[in-house]
Write a protein that holds these residues in place. Structure first.
Motif, PDB file in Angstrom:
ATOM      1  N   HIS A   1       0.831  -1.208   0.000  1.00 57.27           N
ATOM      2  CA  HIS A   1       0.000   0.000   0.000  1.00 57.27           C
ATOM      3  C   HIS A   1       0.865   1.258   0.000  1.00 57.27           C
ATOM      4  CE1 HIS A   1      -3.188   2.823   1.045  1.00 57.27           C
ATOM      5  NE2 HIS A   1      -2.433   3.236   2.043  1.00 57.27           N
ATOM      6  N   LEU A   2       1.899   1.281   0.858  1.00 61.46           N
ATOM      7  CA  LEU A   2       2.760   2.464   0.926  1.00 61.46           C
ATOM      8  C   LEU A   2       3.525   2.682  -0.368  1.00 61.46           C
ATOM      9  CD1 LEU A   2       4.233   2.243   4.545  1.00 61.46           C
ATOM     10  CD2 LEU A   2       2.457   3.783   3.702  1.00 61.46           C
ATOM     11  N   MET A   3       3.997   1.601  -0.972  1.00 67.23           N
ATOM     12  CA  MET A   3       4.724   1.729  -2.240  1.00 67.23           C
ATOM     13  C   MET A   3       3.824   2.300  -3.326  1.00 67.23           C
ATOM     14  SD  MET A   3       6.904  -1.799  -2.423  1.00 67.23           S
ATOM     15  CE  MET A   3       8.282  -2.131  -1.326  1.00 67.23           C
ATOM     16  N   THR A   4       2.609   1.806  -3.382  1.00 67.38           N
ATOM     17  CA  THR A   4       1.658   2.280  -4.387  1.00 67.38           C
ATOM     18  C   THR A   4       1.289   3.738  -4.143  1.00 67.38           C
ATOM     19  OG1 THR A   4       0.791   0.029  -4.617  1.00 67.38           O
ATOM     20  CG2 THR A   4      -0.568   1.824  -5.472  1.00 67.38           C
ATOM     21  N   ALA A   5       1.048   4.082  -2.858  1.00 70.91           N
ATOM     22  CA  ALA A   5       0.665   5.453  -2.516  1.00 70.91           C
ATOM     23  C   ALA A   5       1.819   6.420  -2.771  1.00 70.91           C
ATOM     24  CB  ALA A   5       0.238   5.520  -1.052  1.00 70.91           C
ATOM     25  N   GLU A   6       3.045   6.006  -2.462  1.00 69.47           N
ATOM     26  CA  GLU A   6       4.193   6.885  -2.683  1.00 69.47           C
ATOM     27  C   GLU A   6       4.418   7.130  -4.169  1.00 69.47           C
ATOM     28  OE1 GLU A   6       8.844   7.458  -1.300  1.00 69.47           O
ATOM     29  OE2 GLU A   6       7.759   5.634  -0.757  1.00 69.47           O
ATOM     30  N   ALA A   7       4.246   6.096  -4.981  1.00 70.86           N
ATOM     31  CA  ALA A   7       4.391   6.274  -6.425  1.00 70.86           C
ATOM     32  C   ALA A   7       3.335   7.237  -6.960  1.00 70.86           C
ATOM     33  CB  ALA A   7       4.286   4.924  -7.126  1.00 70.86           C
ATOM     34  N   ALA A   8       2.092   7.100  -6.467  1.00 68.72           N
ATOM     35  CA  ALA A   8       1.026   7.992  -6.901  1.00 68.72           C
ATOM     36  C   ALA A   8       1.316   9.433  -6.472  1.00 68.72           C
ATOM     37  CB  ALA A   8      -0.311   7.528  -6.326  1.00 68.72           C
ATOM     38  N   HIS A   9       1.806   9.605  -5.236  1.00 67.08           N
ATOM     39  CA  HIS A   9       2.136  10.945  -4.734  1.00 67.08           C
ATOM     40  C   HIS A   9       3.248  11.564  -5.573  1.00 67.08           C
ATOM     41  CE1 HIS A   9       3.546  14.056  -1.913  1.00 67.08           C
ATOM     42  NE2 HIS A   9       2.364  13.945  -1.307  1.00 67.08           N
ATOM     43  N   ALA A  10       4.269  10.763  -5.905  1.00 63.12           N
ATOM     44  CA  ALA A  10       5.377  11.266  -6.722  1.00 63.12           C
ATOM     45  C   ALA A  10       4.903  11.676  -8.106  1.00 63.12           C
ATOM     46  CB  ALA A  10       6.463  10.196  -6.821  1.00 63.12           C
ATOM     47  N   ASN A  11       3.985  10.891  -8.671  1.00 65.13           N
ATOM     48  CA  ASN A  11       3.481  11.226 -10.004  1.00 65.13           C
ATOM     49  C   ASN A  11       2.615  12.473  -9.985  1.00 65.13           C
ATOM     50  OD1 ASN A  11       4.743   9.093 -11.375  1.00 65.13           O
ATOM     51  ND2 ASN A  11       3.124   7.658 -10.773  1.00 65.13           N
ATOM     52  N   THR A  12       1.876  12.665  -8.888  1.00 66.09           N
ATOM     53  CA  THR A  12       1.012  13.839  -8.780  1.00 66.09           C
ATOM     54  C   THR A  12       1.828  15.115  -8.605  1.00 66.09           C
ATOM     55  OG1 THR A  12      -0.785  12.530  -7.823  1.00 66.09           O
ATOM     56  CG2 THR A  12      -0.846  14.915  -7.444  1.00 66.09           C
ATOM     57  N   TYR A  13       2.874  15.045  -7.763  1.00 65.65           N
ATOM     58  CA  TYR A  13       3.619  16.255  -7.407  1.00 65.65           C
ATOM     59  C   TYR A  13       4.984  16.359  -8.099  1.00 65.65           C
ATOM     60  CZ  TYR A  13      -0.011  16.820  -3.928  1.00 65.65           C
ATOM     61  OH  TYR A  13      -1.227  16.981  -3.312  1.00 65.65           O
ATOM     62  N   GLY A  14       5.346  15.326  -8.867  1.00 65.45           N
ATOM     63  CA  GLY A  14       6.533  15.401  -9.705  1.00 65.45           C
ATOM     64  C   GLY A  14       7.864  15.411  -8.992  1.00 65.45           C
ATOM     65  N   TRP A  15       7.943  14.803  -7.769  1.00 66.99           N
ATOM     66  CA  TRP A  15       9.213  14.857  -7.053  1.00 66.99           C
ATOM     67  C   TRP A  15      10.120  13.656  -7.317  1.00 66.99           C
ATOM     68  CZ3 TRP A  15       9.529  10.758  -3.730  1.00 66.99           C
ATOM     69  CH2 TRP A  15       8.351  10.254  -3.162  1.00 66.99           C
TER      70      TRP A  15
END
Length: 460
Positions: free
Chosen positions: A104-118
């Motif tokens: 869950h954390l891996m998936t959420a972190e990837a989504a967060h990175a894609n949303t905010y571009g970091w």
């Protein structure tokens, strides 16, 4: 028949990524299947092509449910492996919690990175997802402590209590020609607040021994007093104490200590927030074990709930978690992850680190390259979610709640009884392993002691 061999694919020169391959009589058994954590160069190894030696395993044996010992299982399964995975009954309750949360954390972190571009990756992808974790969970086969089980042709397994976390075990593999290998897993301590101490190891030809605290000695009484003092002075200035705590076991041990200190009136009565869905799920497993009097549980815990300091609040939703980001009154917040590598604790750190009323208290081992290690080392700013956060809060570190045996405890466990034919040190940073090796050689001069090297293959 070729002589049995052991190869180190992780946990060598580092405390993460434990993977130890035993080859005997044509059978191939992997003991532990952990993720690398901490330094970027280590984390990148999780993404490297899987070693071809791990592509055709007969079985996997997991010593306990921490991510650095079981978190690579979904990668193995994603590559097409179909099991089985042998665990204790306690680990069968905790490994699913750990793997689901990791995915869950891996998936959420990837989504967060894609949303905010970091992230520098476009798109950012998780190492594995919840479907991979679910497939790995279905492969678990629990066996009891002391049961001898054939796990591969010519290879028998016995688990013994390790006292590190619920379900943790040392693993004794005996192969067809009679040779035996004992893997300590992560050894616990007689001072553990909830669990009984490790059982003695059996005689063996080779002992694979952890060395996390191979150069340290725990001072439990002093550390507990320091813990109480940190809470008192933080509350006195109107601040709150944030404890990044491993969701499995460390949360329970800290709660048990808070209960004792509150009962003794050594600390003020404060709200205690447990803010981690994973920690709350693990807490339910521990409470089941205590209510059913599992053989791992200490018999001197007393009456009532030993894990409730009196003002315990379980935060389940994101909205509840956000409300304690900026505490309006002194409180204690336990939030995962323990090394501040991910999870809800990052949001609390973002909000609380810039405020000098608060304290961040590191209560366990912090691997090199993690935010917890950087904070313990005195960094004045720390990167979270792509931006740098100033560190004005007090940062304290104590080992009162270490679930790892210290140097003396490791030496006593390893050297008691019939001496092993050889000792191979793993799961430690180089200095710790070197110090433990020196102590072992002094204690038992006739036993060969080596420090494992990555990808090294040794004969048993």
């Amino acid at each position: 028949m070729p002589q049995p061999a052991l190869t180190f694919f992780g946990g060598a020169g580092t405390v993460t990524g434990s993977k130890y391959l035993v080859e005997a009589g044509g059978s191939r058994v992997l003991v532990d299947c952990g993720l690398f954590q901490g330094l970027a160069k280590l984390r990148r190894r999780n993404w490297a092509p899987m070693p071809h030696e791990l592509a055709d395993l007969d079985a996997v044996v997991i010593t306990h449910a921490h991510l650095d010992h079981c978190g690579y299982l979904p990668v193995l399964v994603r590559a097409g492996w179909h099991g089985p995975v042998y665990v204790t009954h306690g680990s069968a309750g905790l490994v699913p919690i750990v793997l689901r949360d990791s995915a869950h954390l891996m998936t959420a972190e990837a989504a967060h990175a894609n949303t905010y571009g970091w992230s520098k990756h476009r798109p950012a992808l998780p190492l594995y997802d919840e479907n991979d974790a679910a497939k790995a969970i279905r492969l678990l086969k629990p066996i009891g402590f002391g049961d001898v089980t054939a796990v591969a042709p010519g290879v028998r397994l016995e688990f013994g209590r390790a006292g590190h976390i619920l379900g943790s075990a040392w693993a004794h593999l005996r192969v067809a020609d009679g040779r035996g290998i004992v893997f300590s897993g992560d050894l616990g301590r007689p001072a553990h607040g909830v669990l009984r101490p490790p059982q003695p190891r059996p005689a063996c030809d080779a002992l694979v021994l952890e060395s996390t605290y191979g150069g340290r000695v725990h001072d439990d009484a002093s550390a507990l007093a320091t813990f109480a003092e940190v809470i008192r002075r933080t509350a006195a200035r109107g601040g709150s104490v944030l404890i990044p705590a491993f969701a499995v076991d460390r949360t329970e041990v800290v709660l048990a200590a808070l209960k004792k200190l509150t009962d003794r009136r050594a600390i003020p009565e404060l709200p205690v927030f447990v803010d981690s869905p994973m920690a709350l799920a693990a807490l339910r497993v521990y409470r089941t074990a205590m209510n059913q009097r599992w053989p791992e549980i200490r018999t001197d815990l007393g009456d009532g709930d030993p894990l409730d300091p009196g003002h315990l609040v379980e935060l389940r939703t994101t909205e509840e978690s956000m409300r304690v980001n900026d505490p309006i009154m002194p409180s204690i917040i336990l939030s995962a992850s323990g090394m501040a590598t991910g999870g809800r604790v990052l949001h609390h750190l973002e909000h609380m680190l810039p405020d000098d009323r608060h304290t961040v208290l590191i209560v366990g081992y912090a691997a090199a390259g993690t935010r917890a290690r950087s904070l313990a080392n005195g960094t004045r700013e720390i990167k979270i979610h792509g931006r740098y956060v100033p560190v004005r809060a007090e940062v304290a570190q104590i080992d009162a709640f270490s679930a790892h045996a210290d140097a003396g405890e490791l030496v006593r466990w390893a050297c008691a009884g019939e001496p092993p034919g050889a000792i191979h040190l793993v799961h430690g940073e180089p200095e710790s392993a070197e110090e433990l090796a020196s102590r072992l050689r002094a204690e038992r001069p006739g036993i060969p002691v080596s420090i494992a090297r990555d990808r090294e293959r040794v004969l048993i």
